[in-house]
Scaffold this active site. Structure first.
Site, PDB file in Angstrom:
ATOM      1  N   SER A  95       0.847  -1.196   0.000  1.00  0.00           N
ATOM      2  CA  SER A  95       0.000   0.000   0.000  1.00  0.00           C
ATOM      3  C   SER A  95       0.881   1.244   0.000  1.00  0.00           C
ATOM      4  O   SER A  95       1.693   1.442   0.913  1.00  0.00           O
ATOM      5  CB  SER A  95      -0.888   0.003   1.242  1.00  0.00           C
ATOM      6  OG  SER A  95      -1.426   1.306   1.420  1.00  0.00           O
ATOM      7  N   HIS A 149      -1.335  -1.288  -4.033  1.00  0.00           N
ATOM      8  CA  HIS A 149      -2.634  -1.025  -3.395  1.00  0.00           C
ATOM      9  C   HIS A 149      -2.762   0.480  -3.194  1.00  0.00           C
ATOM     10  O   HIS A 149      -1.910   1.109  -2.568  1.00  0.00           O
ATOM     11  CB  HIS A 149      -2.685  -1.771  -2.070  1.00  0.00           C
ATOM     12  CG  HIS A 149      -3.975  -1.669  -1.327  1.00  0.00           C
ATOM     13  ND1 HIS A 149      -5.064  -2.467  -1.596  1.00  0.00           N
ATOM     14  CD2 HIS A 149      -4.350  -0.870  -0.299  1.00  0.00           C
ATOM     15  CE1 HIS A 149      -6.049  -2.175  -0.769  1.00  0.00           C
ATOM     16  NE2 HIS A 149      -5.648  -1.194   0.043  1.00  0.00           N
ATOM     17  N   ASP A 177      -4.981   3.419  -1.750  1.00  0.00           N
ATOM     18  CA  ASP A 177      -6.055   3.758  -0.810  1.00  0.00           C
ATOM     19  C   ASP A 177      -6.617   5.139  -1.122  1.00  0.00           C
ATOM     20  O   ASP A 177      -5.935   6.148  -0.958  1.00  0.00           O
ATOM     21  CB  ASP A 177      -5.515   3.728   0.626  1.00  0.00           C
ATOM     22  CG  ASP A 177      -5.199   2.311   1.090  1.00  0.00           C
ATOM     23  OD1 ASP A 177      -6.114   1.480   1.082  1.00  0.00           O
ATOM     24  OD2 ASP A 177      -4.030   2.051   1.447  1.00  0.00           O
ATOM     25  N   MET A 181      -9.280   7.877  -0.040  1.00  0.00           N
ATOM     26  CA  MET A 181     -10.082   8.261   1.142  1.00  0.00           C
ATOM     27  C   MET A 181     -10.655   9.649   0.931  1.00  0.00           C
ATOM     28  O   MET A 181      -9.984  10.530   0.388  1.00  0.00           O
ATOM     29  CB  MET A 181      -9.196   8.274   2.383  1.00  0.00           C
ATOM     30  CG  MET A 181      -8.426   6.986   2.609  1.00  0.00           C
ATOM     31  SD  MET A 181      -7.583   7.039   4.173  1.00  0.00           S
ATOM     32  CE  MET A 181      -6.627   5.527   4.105  1.00  0.00           C
ATOM     33  N   HIS A 197      -8.485   0.709  -3.565  1.00  0.00           N
ATOM     34  CA  HIS A 197      -9.375   0.477  -2.421  1.00  0.00           C
ATOM     35  C   HIS A 197     -10.064   1.796  -2.103  1.00  0.00           C
ATOM     36  O   HIS A 197      -9.431   2.715  -1.588  1.00  0.00           O
ATOM     37  CB  HIS A 197      -8.529  -0.026  -1.237  1.00  0.00           C
ATOM     38  CG  HIS A 197      -9.291  -0.191   0.042  1.00  0.00           C
ATOM     39  ND1 HIS A 197      -8.649  -0.301   1.261  1.00  0.00           N
ATOM     40  CD2 HIS A 197     -10.621  -0.274   0.296  1.00  0.00           C
ATOM     41  CE1 HIS A 197      -9.566  -0.442   2.212  1.00  0.00           C
ATOM     42  NE2 HIS A 197     -10.763  -0.417   1.668  1.00  0.00           N
ATOM     43  N   MET A 217     -12.217   4.042  -0.041  1.00  0.00           N
ATOM     44  CA  MET A 217     -12.840   4.291   1.274  1.00  0.00           C
ATOM     45  C   MET A 217     -13.566   5.620   1.154  1.00  0.00           C
ATOM     46  O   MET A 217     -13.145   6.640   1.710  1.00  0.00           O
ATOM     47  CB  MET A 217     -11.763   4.301   2.358  1.00  0.00           C
ATOM     48  CG  MET A 217     -11.270   2.895   2.703  1.00  0.00           C
ATOM     49  SD  MET A 217      -9.660   2.900   3.486  1.00  0.00           S
ATOM     50  CE  MET A 217      -8.628   3.065   2.042  1.00  0.00           C
ATOM     51  N   MET A 228     -11.382  -6.314   5.801  1.00  0.00           N
ATOM     52  CA  MET A 228     -10.501  -5.370   6.500  1.00  0.00           C
ATOM     53  C   MET A 228     -10.082  -5.972   7.842  1.00  0.00           C
ATOM     54  O   MET A 228     -10.918  -6.427   8.620  1.00  0.00           O
ATOM     55  CB  MET A 228     -11.208  -4.034   6.736  1.00  0.00           C
ATOM     56  CG  MET A 228     -11.384  -3.177   5.497  1.00  0.00           C
ATOM     57  SD  MET A 228      -9.854  -2.797   4.615  1.00  0.00           S
ATOM     58  CE  MET A 228      -8.937  -1.869   5.862  1.00  0.00           C
ATOM     59  N   ASP A 287      -6.372  -6.666   4.579  1.00  0.00           N
ATOM     60  CA  ASP A 287      -5.739  -5.344   4.539  1.00  0.00           C
ATOM     61  C   ASP A 287      -5.736  -4.745   5.940  1.00  0.00           C
ATOM     62  O   ASP A 287      -6.802  -4.511   6.514  1.00  0.00           O
ATOM     63  CB  ASP A 287      -6.545  -4.463   3.568  1.00  0.00           C
ATOM     64  CG  ASP A 287      -6.006  -3.040   3.455  1.00  0.00           C
ATOM     65  OD1 ASP A 287      -4.914  -2.753   3.971  1.00  0.00           O
ATOM     66  OD2 ASP A 287      -6.716  -2.208   2.826  1.00  0.00           O
TER      67      ASP A 287
HETATM   68  C1  DX5 Z   1      -6.057   1.409   5.877  1.00  0.00           C
HETATM   69  C2  DX5 Z   1      -5.691   1.067   4.473  1.00  0.00           C
HETATM   70  C3  DX5 Z   1      -4.566   0.121   4.348  1.00  0.00           C
HETATM   71  C4  DX5 Z   1      -3.258   0.602   4.939  1.00  0.00           C
HETATM   72  C5  DX5 Z   1      -2.559  -0.602   5.475  1.00  0.00           C
HETATM   73  O1  DX5 Z   1      -7.288   2.003   5.886  1.00  0.00           O
HETATM   74  O2  DX5 Z   1      -6.788   0.495   3.797  1.00  0.00           O
HETATM   75  O3  DX5 Z   1      -4.381  -0.269   2.993  1.00  0.00           O
HETATM   76  O4  DX5 Z   1      -2.423   1.249   4.032  1.00  0.00           O
HETATM   77  O5  DX5 Z   1      -1.436  -0.203   6.166  1.00  0.00           O
HETATM   78  P1  DX5 Z   1      -0.643  -1.199   7.132  1.00  0.00           P
HETATM   79  O6  DX5 Z   1      -0.190  -2.361   6.310  1.00  0.00           O
HETATM   80  O7  DX5 Z   1       0.474  -0.362   7.648  1.00  0.00           O
HETATM   81  O8  DX5 Z   1      -1.616  -1.626   8.210  1.00  0.00           O
HETATM   82 ZN    ZN Z   2      -6.447  -0.392   1.820  1.00  0.00          ZN
END
Ligand code: DX5
Ligand code: ZN
Length: 233
Positions: A21, A44, A46, A48, A77, A79, A150, A188
């Site tokens: 990620s 990956h 993210d 948000m 991903h 969010m 998750m 994740d």
């Molecule tokens: C959190 C994200 C993850 C995050 C994971 O909301 O969806 O993808 O980057 O990070 P680590 O591996 O550090 O928990």
């Molecule tokens: Zn994620």
């Protein structure tokens, strides 16, 4: 070796995938940070929106440009609220896989079909406290390519793996064995060399890791170590 089946239910060995990620990458050097994970199966990404989660990252213009320079496919991903409206855009700009949250989608079947018709794999994510059972028919019916369980509350990297999610991973893996098309089971949050073994043993086969890869001295070696640990279980 991870959960595995063919569409006919005969056993087969699946490929365990590592998706670093970039949330834990150096945001001032994102192009180089993507180049540093060329041995991964995908990056990956993210997304948000500061509403679905209390954090804000990037949107389509940034993701599109990053995809152009990335040596590996993009696993997005989302969010975000209003996933029905925004998710198809990420497929249009060339992201190979787009995952929306079940809690944020009004019409998940329509959305999954739209993502596929725009050329992306369709994924659906569940927050840690969202049960998988209401979605079993959807998963068995071949509408999705990926289920993301998750293993932390979404929003931030660097959190501890929630052990309480392991029974859900196990139940999901069992249910997915009977699905009409292969459905990847992604985890994740809090994935380390230690927790990846337990997630793999429970049946996950796609592993997102942010801090475990970008917090390491050598991201390529961290990816290799995660692969070894997952494959051992
Ligand atoms: C959190 C994200 C993850 C995050 C994971 O909301 O969806 O993808 O980057 O990070 P680590 O591996 O550090 O928990
Ligand atoms: Zn994620």
């Amino acid at each position: 070796m991870g959960r595995a089946s063919t569409t006919r239910g005969a056993p087969a060995v699946t490929h365990l995938r590592i998706h670093p990620s970039i949330l834990s990458a150096d945001f001032a050097r994102l192009g180089e940070e993507l180049a540093a994970i060329s041995t991964a199966d995908a990056a990956h990404i993210d997304v948000m929106d500061n509403h679905f989660v209390p954090n804000l990252t990037w949107g389509p213009p940034v993701v599109q440009r990053l995809r152009e320079v990335s040596p590996v496919p993009f696993d997005v991903h989302l969010m975000i609220e209003d996933a029905d409206r925004w998710a198809p855009r990420y497929a249009e700009i060339g992201c190979e896989s787009v995952t929306f949250h079940a809690e944020a989608a009004i019409a998940p079947i329509k959305l999954a079909r739209q993502l596929r018709s725009n050329g992306a794999q369709a994924g659906m994510a569940l927050r840690p406290a969202t049960p998988v059972e209401p979605y079993l028919d959807l998963l068995a019916g071949g509408e999705l390519d990926l289920l993301l369980v998750m293993t932390v509350e979404p929003g931030f990297g660097g959190q501890a793996f929630l052990e309480v999610t392991l029974p859900k991973i196990r139940r999901a893996a069992q249910a997915l064995l009977g699905s009409q098309v292969p459905v990847a089971l992604q985890v994740d949050g809090g994935i380390t060399e230690e927790t990846i073994a337990r997630a793999a043993e429970a049946g996950a086969d796609v592993f997102v890791a942010g801090s475990a890869v970008y917090g390491a001295q050598d991201p390529a070696e961290a990816i290799a170590a995660l692969r070894r640990s997952a494959a051992r279980s």
